[in-house]
Design a protein around this motif. Structure first.
Motif, PDB file in Angstrom:
ATOM      1  N   GLU A 182      37.251  -5.056 -36.081  1.00 30.19           N
ATOM      2  CA  GLU A 182      36.118  -4.966 -35.169  1.00 30.19           C
ATOM      3  C   GLU A 182      35.477  -3.596 -35.341  1.00 30.19           C
ATOM      4  O   GLU A 182      36.162  -2.573 -35.269  1.00 30.19           O
ATOM      5  CB  GLU A 182      36.558  -5.146 -33.724  1.00 30.19           C
ATOM      6  CG  GLU A 182      35.403  -5.010 -32.732  1.00 30.19           C
ATOM      7  CD  GLU A 182      35.869  -4.900 -31.291  1.00 30.19           C
ATOM      8  OE1 GLU A 182      35.138  -5.372 -30.409  1.00 30.19           O
ATOM      9  OE2 GLU A 182      36.945  -4.318 -31.043  1.00 30.19           O
ATOM     10  N   ILE A 183      34.164  -3.563 -35.574  1.00 34.76           N
ATOM     11  CA  ILE A 183      33.419  -2.313 -35.701  1.00 34.76           C
ATOM     12  C   ILE A 183      32.575  -2.143 -34.451  1.00 34.76           C
ATOM     13  O   ILE A 183      31.650  -2.917 -34.193  1.00 34.76           O
ATOM     14  CB  ILE A 183      32.538  -2.334 -36.965  1.00 34.76           C
ATOM     15  CG1 ILE A 183      33.404  -2.449 -38.217  1.00 34.76           C
ATOM     16  CG2 ILE A 183      31.668  -1.084 -37.032  1.00 34.76           C
ATOM     17  CD1 ILE A 183      32.618  -2.636 -39.497  1.00 34.76           C
ATOM     18  N   GLY A 184      32.893  -1.120 -33.667  1.00 35.29           N
ATOM     19  CA  GLY A 184      32.276  -0.933 -32.360  1.00 35.29           C
ATOM     20  C   GLY A 184      33.288  -1.342 -31.310  1.00 35.29           C
ATOM     21  O   GLY A 184      33.505  -2.524 -31.069  1.00 35.29           O
ATOM     22  N   SER A 185      33.936  -0.367 -30.710  1.00 33.94           N
ATOM     23  CA  SER A 185      35.086  -0.672 -29.863  1.00 33.94           C
ATOM     24  C   SER A 185      34.709  -0.675 -28.386  1.00 33.94           C
ATOM     25  O   SER A 185      33.583  -0.409 -28.009  1.00 33.94           O
ATOM     26  CB  SER A 185      36.201   0.344 -30.136  1.00 33.94           C
ATOM     27  OG  SER A 185      37.409  -0.106 -29.588  1.00 33.94           O
ATOM     28  N   GLU A 197      39.344   6.520 -27.051  1.00 36.71           N
ATOM     29  CA  GLU A 197      40.369   6.916 -26.084  1.00 36.71           C
ATOM     30  C   GLU A 197      40.430   5.904 -24.940  1.00 36.71           C
ATOM     31  O   GLU A 197      41.526   5.513 -24.489  1.00 36.71           O
ATOM     32  CB  GLU A 197      40.076   8.321 -25.546  1.00 36.71           C
ATOM     33  CG  GLU A 197      40.314   9.427 -26.566  1.00 36.71           C
ATOM     34  CD  GLU A 197      39.793  10.780 -26.102  1.00 36.71           C
ATOM     35  OE1 GLU A 197      39.400  10.877 -24.905  1.00 36.71           O
ATOM     36  OE2 GLU A 197      39.759  11.726 -26.904  1.00 36.71           O
ATOM     37  N   ARG A 198      39.264   5.514 -24.446  1.00 34.82           N
ATOM     38  CA  ARG A 198      39.233   4.523 -23.361  1.00 34.82           C
ATOM     39  C   ARG A 198      39.787   3.189 -23.830  1.00 34.82           C
ATOM     40  O   ARG A 198      40.563   2.527 -23.122  1.00 34.82           O
ATOM     41  CB  ARG A 198      37.798   4.363 -22.838  1.00 34.82           C
ATOM     42  CG  ARG A 198      37.710   3.404 -21.643  1.00 34.82           C
ATOM     43  CD  ARG A 198      36.300   3.297 -21.090  1.00 34.82           C
ATOM     44  NE  ARG A 198      35.392   2.661 -22.028  1.00 34.82           N
ATOM     45  CZ  ARG A 198      34.358   3.256 -22.595  1.00 34.82           C
ATOM     46  NH1 ARG A 198      34.098   4.524 -22.330  1.00 34.82           N
ATOM     47  NH2 ARG A 198      33.579   2.599 -23.437  1.00 34.82           N
ATOM     48  N   VAL A 235      41.045   2.954 -34.110  1.00 29.62           N
ATOM     49  CA  VAL A 235      40.792   3.992 -35.101  1.00 29.62           C
ATOM     50  C   VAL A 235      39.483   4.705 -34.777  1.00 29.62           C
ATOM     51  O   VAL A 235      38.465   4.051 -34.511  1.00 29.62           O
ATOM     52  CB  VAL A 235      40.722   3.401 -36.520  1.00 29.62           C
ATOM     53  CG1 VAL A 235      40.426   4.483 -37.555  1.00 29.62           C
ATOM     54  CG2 VAL A 235      42.032   2.683 -36.859  1.00 29.62           C
ATOM     55  N   LEU A 236      39.504   6.033 -34.817  1.00 32.59           N
ATOM     56  CA  LEU A 236      38.289   6.839 -34.665  1.00 32.59           C
ATOM     57  C   LEU A 236      37.703   7.089 -36.052  1.00 32.59           C
ATOM     58  O   LEU A 236      38.314   7.765 -36.886  1.00 32.59           O
ATOM     59  CB  LEU A 236      38.616   8.162 -33.980  1.00 32.59           C
ATOM     60  CG  LEU A 236      37.474   9.181 -33.879  1.00 32.59           C
ATOM     61  CD1 LEU A 236      36.343   8.640 -33.010  1.00 32.59           C
ATOM     62  CD2 LEU A 236      37.993  10.514 -33.323  1.00 32.59           C
ATOM     63  N   ALA A 237      36.518   6.529 -36.324  1.00 30.46           N
ATOM     64  CA  ALA A 237      35.893   6.689 -37.642  1.00 30.46           C
ATOM     65  C   ALA A 237      34.471   6.170 -37.591  1.00 30.46           C
ATOM     66  O   ALA A 237      34.101   5.398 -36.696  1.00 30.46           O
ATOM     67  CB  ALA A 237      36.685   5.947 -38.722  1.00 30.46           C
ATOM     68  N   ASP A 238      33.663   6.599 -38.559  1.00 35.56           N
ATOM     69  CA  ASP A 238      32.336   6.037 -38.767  1.00 35.56           C
ATOM     70  C   ASP A 238      32.492   4.936 -39.804  1.00 35.56           C
ATOM     71  O   ASP A 238      32.682   5.200 -40.991  1.00 35.56           O
ATOM     72  CB  ASP A 238      31.367   7.111 -39.273  1.00 35.56           C
ATOM     73  CG  ASP A 238      29.940   6.595 -39.425  1.00 35.56           C
ATOM     74  OD1 ASP A 238      29.746   5.355 -39.374  1.00 35.56           O
ATOM     75  OD2 ASP A 238      29.026   7.414 -39.603  1.00 35.56           O
ATOM     76  N   ALA A 239      32.428   3.684 -39.366  1.00 31.81           N
ATOM     77  CA  ALA A 239      32.687   2.551 -40.259  1.00 31.81           C
ATOM     78  C   ALA A 239      31.606   2.375 -41.316  1.00 31.81           C
ATOM     79  O   ALA A 239      31.732   1.515 -42.185  1.00 31.81           O
ATOM     80  CB  ALA A 239      32.836   1.263 -39.454  1.00 31.81           C
ATOM     81  N   ALA A 240      30.544   3.172 -41.237  1.00 26.31           N
ATOM     82  CA  ALA A 240      29.547   3.141 -42.302  1.00 26.31           C
ATOM     83  C   ALA A 240      30.014   3.949 -43.510  1.00 26.31           C
ATOM     84  O   ALA A 240      29.511   3.768 -44.616  1.00 26.31           O
ATOM     85  CB  ALA A 240      28.220   3.701 -41.808  1.00 26.31           C
ATOM     86  N   GLU A 241      30.986   4.844 -43.295  1.00 27.84           N
ATOM     87  CA  GLU A 241      31.413   5.731 -44.370  1.00 27.84           C
ATOM     88  C   GLU A 241      32.913   5.717 -44.629  1.00 27.84           C
ATOM     89  O   GLU A 241      33.367   5.979 -45.729  1.00 27.84           O
ATOM     90  CB  GLU A 241      30.988   7.175 -44.051  1.00 27.84           C
ATOM     91  CG  GLU A 241      29.486   7.370 -43.964  1.00 27.84           C
ATOM     92  CD  GLU A 241      29.117   8.817 -43.696  1.00 27.84           C
ATOM     93  OE1 GLU A 241      29.775   9.438 -42.842  1.00 27.84           O
ATOM     94  OE2 GLU A 241      28.203   9.329 -44.368  1.00 27.84           O
ATOM     95  N   ASP A 242      33.693   5.407 -43.589  1.00 24.26           N
ATOM     96  CA  ASP A 242      35.138   5.569 -43.703  1.00 24.26           C
ATOM     97  C   ASP A 242      35.831   4.356 -43.108  1.00 24.26           C
ATOM     98  O   ASP A 242      35.732   4.102 -41.912  1.00 24.26           O
ATOM     99  CB  ASP A 242      35.572   6.850 -42.982  1.00 24.26           C
ATOM    100  CG  ASP A 242      37.070   7.100 -43.104  1.00 24.26           C
ATOM    101  OD1 ASP A 242      37.653   6.615 -44.091  1.00 24.26           O
ATOM    102  OD2 ASP A 242      37.622   7.772 -42.230  1.00 24.26           O
ATOM    103  N   PHE A 243      36.540   3.593 -43.961  1.00 26.02           N
ATOM    104  CA  PHE A 243      37.256   2.429 -43.477  1.00 26.02           C
ATOM    105  C   PHE A 243      38.708   2.790 -43.172  1.00 26.02           C
ATOM    106  O   PHE A 243      39.273   3.683 -43.797  1.00 26.02           O
ATOM    107  CB  PHE A 243      37.200   1.301 -44.524  1.00 26.02           C
ATOM    108  CG  PHE A 243      36.190   0.252 -44.186  1.00 26.02           C
ATOM    109  CD1 PHE A 243      34.844   0.574 -44.162  1.00 26.02           C
ATOM    110  CD2 PHE A 243      36.560  -1.032 -43.862  1.00 26.02           C
ATOM    111  CE1 PHE A 243      33.896  -0.380 -43.839  1.00 26.02           C
ATOM    112  CE2 PHE A 243      35.628  -1.988 -43.546  1.00 26.02           C
ATOM    113  CZ  PHE A 243      34.291  -1.660 -43.529  1.00 26.02           C
TER     114      PHE A 243
END
Length: 413
Positions: free
Chosen positions: A98-101, A130-131, A147-155
């Protein structure tokens, strides 16, 4: 009964009422999704919202705003969540991203994949992750990978995935979203095309994606590397009338400087639709066939009546050189239908109004009531002769194509 018991009883009742509403209206059709939406306590993932707000079938719960008061994070409406889950067709044992938590949708996914499956949810905002982590643990889903990440750049590196579900509005399809899918896997994403957003169920077919379904939706836009801003063209010399372009302004916007000084051309199409009829395919059809397609908005505080759209905040429009036109409606005599009309300004307003009118009539004759276009996504750089469809939308990382077939052809096939 204690207050806590009463609240739990009220929440259970409201949750079941929401699911009953969505199933009766046809928004939910699969027993698996219906079951998990009855089981997972939605209100537990919307802290700060009342039970009535949490269990509004068609309303999102905003969880974070920016410094301007604009929503940048939310828990989607039950209608939208159920719709996307059904598009994804998640099965037990699958590996899902899921992208966007936020927590709630990940909980639904965890229920659908079961003990033999895995769910990873990623977000660019540490406050959101965190929430989500806290709420998932508190409500019995510690197995979800947050996972904390920018899914446009880092999977997160847990692929390949059987399903990828994007829960933020996307303007582009990132290469990793396709590459991290199993062959035949599905990507469900709210994709913006020429200013119109549809949540689309894509299937990976080799090096590209092909749509199976597309539904109208609205989402907060993606942040980070995948963010994209529309461009605004003001045509009245003030902020009264704005034309929003998703793929760049016209080559010479100054040609429209004097358009509003001309007499307004009004042309009616004889195409009528019921007040509750779905016309999302008309929107997509005009976005396909009109090169200068855009969306017009009128500031209600500055509205002088120069233009008269049926919706001041969102009207389908187009620009052609020194003229622009937009779609409007008027009630029919039976007061149960509306007729589409076209208003146009500029030196070539009559010709442009006629063009738009003919396109509306073509839609009514060939595509009304149909499934809409086939939407495919190819990597950027794919040669034109390898692309299908009547419209190619070039983005940074992808080339999106729209292919139409008449209702008769669709039925025959």
């Amino acid at each position: 009964m204690t207050p806590a018991t009463t609240e739990r009883s009220d929440a259970d009742r409201l949750r079941n009422d929401v699911v009953d509403e969505l199933t009766s209206k046809g928004w939910l059709t699969t027993p698996e999704v219906e079951e998990v939406m009855r089981r997972v306590p939605r209100h537990a993932f919307t802290p700060g919202a009342s039970l009535e707000e949490a269990y509004n079938a068609y309303g999102a719960v905003v969880t974070k705003k920016d410094e301007h008061g604009v929503s940048i994070s939310s828990v989607s409406a039950p209608q939208i969540q159920g719709m996307m889950l059904e598009q994804a067709a998640v099965k037990p044992g699958m590996n899902v991203l899921e992208i966007g938590s936020g927590g709630l949708n990940a909980a639904y996914l965890a229920e659908l994949v079961g003990e033999s499956g895995t769910v990873t949810t990623v977000d660019i905002d540490p406050e959101v992750t965190e929430r989500a982590t806290r709420l998932l643990v508190e409500n019995g889903y510690p197995q979800v990978n947050v996972v904390l990440a920018d899914a446009a750049e880092d999977f997160p590196g847990r692929g390949p995935y059987d399903r990828i579900i994007v829960t933020a509005g996307a303007w582009d399809i990132l290469p990793g979203w396709r590459e991290e899918l199993t062959d035949g896997g599905r990507l469900v994403v709210p994709l913006r095309m020429r200013g119109l957003t549809r949540t689309i169920d894509f299937k990976r077919v080799g090096d590209h994606l092909e749509s199976s379904s597309a539904r109208v939706c609205g989402f907060v836009p993606m942040q980070g590397a995948a963010a994209h801003q529309e461009e605004l063209l003001l045509v009245a010399g003030t902020d009264e009338i704005g034309l929003r372009f998703d793929d760049g302004l016209p080559a010479d916007p100054s040609q429209l400087d004097n358009a509003v000084l001309t007499v307004r051309e009004e042309m009616w199409t004889s195409v009528t639709v019921g007040l509750q009829e779905h016309v999302d395919t008309l929107q997509m059809y005009l976005a396909t066939v009109l090169d200068g397609f855009c969306v017009m908005a009128v500031d209600p505080d500055l509205d002088t009546g120069l233009v008269a759209p049926s919706n001041r905040y969102f009207s389908l429009a187009t620009v052609e050189g020194d003229s622009f036109a937009y779609l409007t409606t008027r009630r029919t005599e039976d007061d149960e239908h509306v007729e589409y009309g076209v208003h146009a300004f500029g030196p070539t307003r009559q010709k442009l109004a006629q063009t738009v009118t003919e396109h509306v009539r073509t839609w009514a004759k060939e595509h009304r009531g149909g499934p809409g276009p086939k939407i495919s996504v190819f990597p950027a750089g794919t040669p034109d002769d390898q692309l299908p469809g009547e419209r190619v939308i070039d983005k940074v990382h992808s080339r999106v194509t729209l292919s139409w077939h008449s209702v008769e052809t669709t039925v025959e096939s």
